[in-house]
Design an enzyme around this catalytic site. Sequence first.
Site, PDB file in Angstrom:
ATOM      1  N   GLY A   1     -27.248  85.469  52.731  1.00 15.44           N
ATOM      2  CA  GLY A   1     -26.487  84.385  52.109  1.00 15.44           C
ATOM      3  C   GLY A   1     -25.424  84.896  51.153  1.00 15.44           C
ATOM      4  N   ASP A   2     -25.763  85.939  50.407  1.00 15.21           N
ATOM      5  CA  ASP A   2     -24.789  86.539  49.488  1.00 15.21           C
ATOM      6  C   ASP A   2     -23.636  87.169  50.256  1.00 15.21           C
ATOM      7  OD1 ASP A   2     -26.722  85.905  47.542  1.00 15.21           O
ATOM      8  OD2 ASP A   2     -27.696  87.840  47.843  1.00 15.21           O
TER       9      ASP A   2
END
Length: 390
Positions: free
Chosen positions: A250-251
């Site tokens: 996600g990052d």
Amino acid sequence: MIYTMTLNPALDYIVKIDDFRLGEVNRSTDEVIFSGGKGLNVSMVLNNLGIPSVALGFVAGFTGEEIERGMQAQGCRTDFIHLDEGVSRINLKLRTGVETEINGGGPLVSEFAVSELFAKLDKLQEGDILVISGSVPDSLPHNIYERIMARLQPKQVNIVVDAGRDLLLSAVMYQPFLVKPNQQELSQIFRTPLHTKDEVAVHALQLQEMGGRNILVSMAGEGAVLLTEEGRILSSRPPEGEVVNSVGAGDSMVAGFLAGWLENGDVQHAFRMGLAAGSAAAFSMGLPTKEDVNILKLYFKGAKNMKEFQYTIQDSAGIHARPAGQLVQLAGGVESSVTITKGDKSADAKRIFSVMGLAAKQGEVITVRVEGADEANAAADIEAFLKENL
């Protein structure tokens, strides 16, 4: 300049054990340790993509020193606040066929240290980007994100928020540039299970109405959905590959989105860059390199630019026979396929009984998806028709 803020960074210790047995001595088959935390991950992926950033946050003790050393060894610029007491946490990521995480608590952060952080944030300027992500140490006030965004709002800093339910909800009213929940987090925000991309899109719209400008929802193996500030809905499945590590995916998506957006300001390009970077992270044990992302970007070459938008029915009678017939006639005259969705119901816009079967009433939201050779003009004509007649 891009700034990332990680209030509770850690050393991530990833251990792989092929035959894990509870209560016995186990030997790892692979292991890696690196500086971790959502904002730090964004900084490292941005650095891999050739985009400079400054990592902000709190570090303490020998683990804090190693976090800073590790970031700088990766070529990342840091501007951490060093705490006098405690140690930065170590998070264990155990890979045994399933993923198990044991996360540390983190050091005590004093009010004086918070004031030091605010002094650094006060130096941000209009047009800068601040990525706020991750958990908050127990020693910090629960409304710290809200306080930061309220402080920066007059500066017109573009803020990205990637956090859990309560932290995100406290910040979204300040109109962040990008809000990045995953599918599970979006479900938690609205306290309802979300299974399909249409359901995700409907609730992304609700989150946008609360203040978020662009809403990017990651959906693991289903890809992602982006609701843009202009009301466009983009969705895509991810490139194919073997998922070996979901940590940092996600990052990496956030970093890829920002890198793509900075290239040309095109949200569709940013969306594809984000999806490529997030997938590249999932397909490797560590964070993705530029080469990893560039390879997966080829997946999107030649992809159709499907057009999708949402519309709220205004007519007091809902979708009734006369405008439904006109809509079917309009849709029948275009080459592209036209699908209308309401909740869990979908209709072929070229078939009158299918459209009428939606039973869309005043105030309900429909999603119109147009895909084909003439999709851009067709979508514009259909949206104009809906605004004039329904």
